[in-house]
Design an enzyme around this catalytic site. Structure first.
Site: not given
Length: 367
Positions: A40, A138, A258, A311
């Site tokens: 998956k 679930r 940053y 990023m």
């Protein structure tokens, strides 16, 4: 399509031979059982069109995906495979299951009723898996719903129950009491469906003799991530390397990145790599003055990140790595840095690192 290496910020190498050997190692844990494979999430991010055939070549015959779209891609890549869709029935696409010989995993009474009605409409008793809930809460039928389905003559059996399955919640934590309860509940539910093969063992469950039943269902262990706490993972399957785009000096007390989150404790040399959280190298893996981030290997030396992951870029403190120049290579995963090492620095699990590895890499498949 893979980005050309000359245009990519980093190179992700995927070892299909290691993937196949990991499957063989897991299959050997249950000599009386079949071993399938969970592919998956695009084979945990590594490419379903590449991983599926590699596993089939190693001997895998049964595969599990999450979405019907993944099943369609896998059917094209491995025409002879038995394919189950873990997330059940999708929208109005019932005809696709029949047309492509794909088996839904029915995890609710509504799923069972819809699929049975479809089989009656087309006059074919199609195979499907029945998912029973043993404690995950679930997906899955509860004991009462499973007992009702198993009653002789029920209209729901217009389809063929080809597999009875459940899913562990805590098998990766050795000795967890819920695992024992789930094993016992699954054995009880199997008694309702005599003759139907059973599957309970996920990656961690493959290590438990009482959980193996007829079909092992490993997932993350195939891809080289840790699957049982305290146990070493199998062979690494991925390697991530990035060229150094710039090396610069900073003075003691200068900050990097940053938020000025990391301060150079001494005159330092900083290497900048063209990789960031847009590439799946998670922002939480960065360093601050209070936290050491993920490790990176440069010139054979483990070096710490310097500042936050942005990023598209990360900075690495290469002061202790000797002569480092732009154009040299840094290893972010590989050479002793595992998926789980990066995951631990980011406060997550190897699954998330693996499935987040982005599409801006040049992808190399090796065997």
């Amino acid at each position: 399509m893979s980005i050309p290496v000359s245009e990519a910020g980093a190179v992700l190498t995927i070892d299909l031979g290691a993937l196949a050997r990991n499957w063989q190692a897991l299959a050997a844990l249950g000599p009386g059982a079949e071993c399938g494979a969970v592919v998956k999430a695009d084979a945990y991010g590594l490419g379903i069109e590449q991983a599926g055939p590699a596993l089939a070549k190693a001997g895998c015959r049964t595969f599990f995906v999450a979405h019907l779209s993944e099943a369609r891609r896998l059917r094209a890549a491995v025409p002879s495979a038995t394919i189950y869709v873990l997330n059940g029935l999708f929208g109005e696409a019932l005809e696709t299951y029949a047309a492509l010989d794909i088996r839904p995993v029915l995890g609710s009474r509504e799923d069972v009723e819809r699929f049975a009605a479809f089989c009656e409409t087309i006059g074919r008793r199609l195979p499907a898996a029945v998912h029973v809930d043993t404690g995950m809460n679930r997906l899955g039928l509860d004991l009462a719903e499973a007992a009702l389905l198993a009653e002789p003559g029920t209209a729901a059996l217009a389809f063929e129950p080809a597999l009875l399955m459940s899913h562990f919640a805590c098998a990766d934590e050795p000795g967890h009491p819920l695992t024992t309860r789930q094993i016992d509940r699954f054995a009880q539910m199997r008694g309702l469906f005599p003759g139907v093969p059973g599957s309970l063992a996920n990656s961690a469950g493959c290590t438990l003799a009482s959980a193996r039943h007829d079909l092992l269902r490993p997932g993350v262990a195939l891809y080289g991530a840790r699957f049982v706490a305290g146990r070493e993972p199998l062979e690494p399957v991925v390697r991530l390397e990035a060229p150094i785009v710039q090396v610069r000096g900073v003075r003691a007390g200068d900050t990097v990145g940053y938020g000025a989150a990391w301060t150079a404790p001494r005159p330092s040399r900083i290497a900048v790599l063209s990789v960031g959280y847009a590439d799946g190298y998670l922002r939480q893996a960065g360093s601050t003055d209070r936290k050491t981030g993920a490790p990176v290997r440069v010139n054979g030396v483990i070096c710490p990140l310097a500042g936050r992951v942005s990023m598209d870029l990360i900075a690495v403190d290469v002061t202790n790595a000797g002569a480092v120049e732009a154009g040299g290579m840094a290893t972010l995963i590989g050479d002793g840095i595992g998926l789980d090492d990066v995951a631990e620095a980011a406060g997550t699990i190897g699954y998330e690192i693996l499935t987040s590895l982005g599409r801006r890499y040049h992808r190399r498949y090796v065997d």
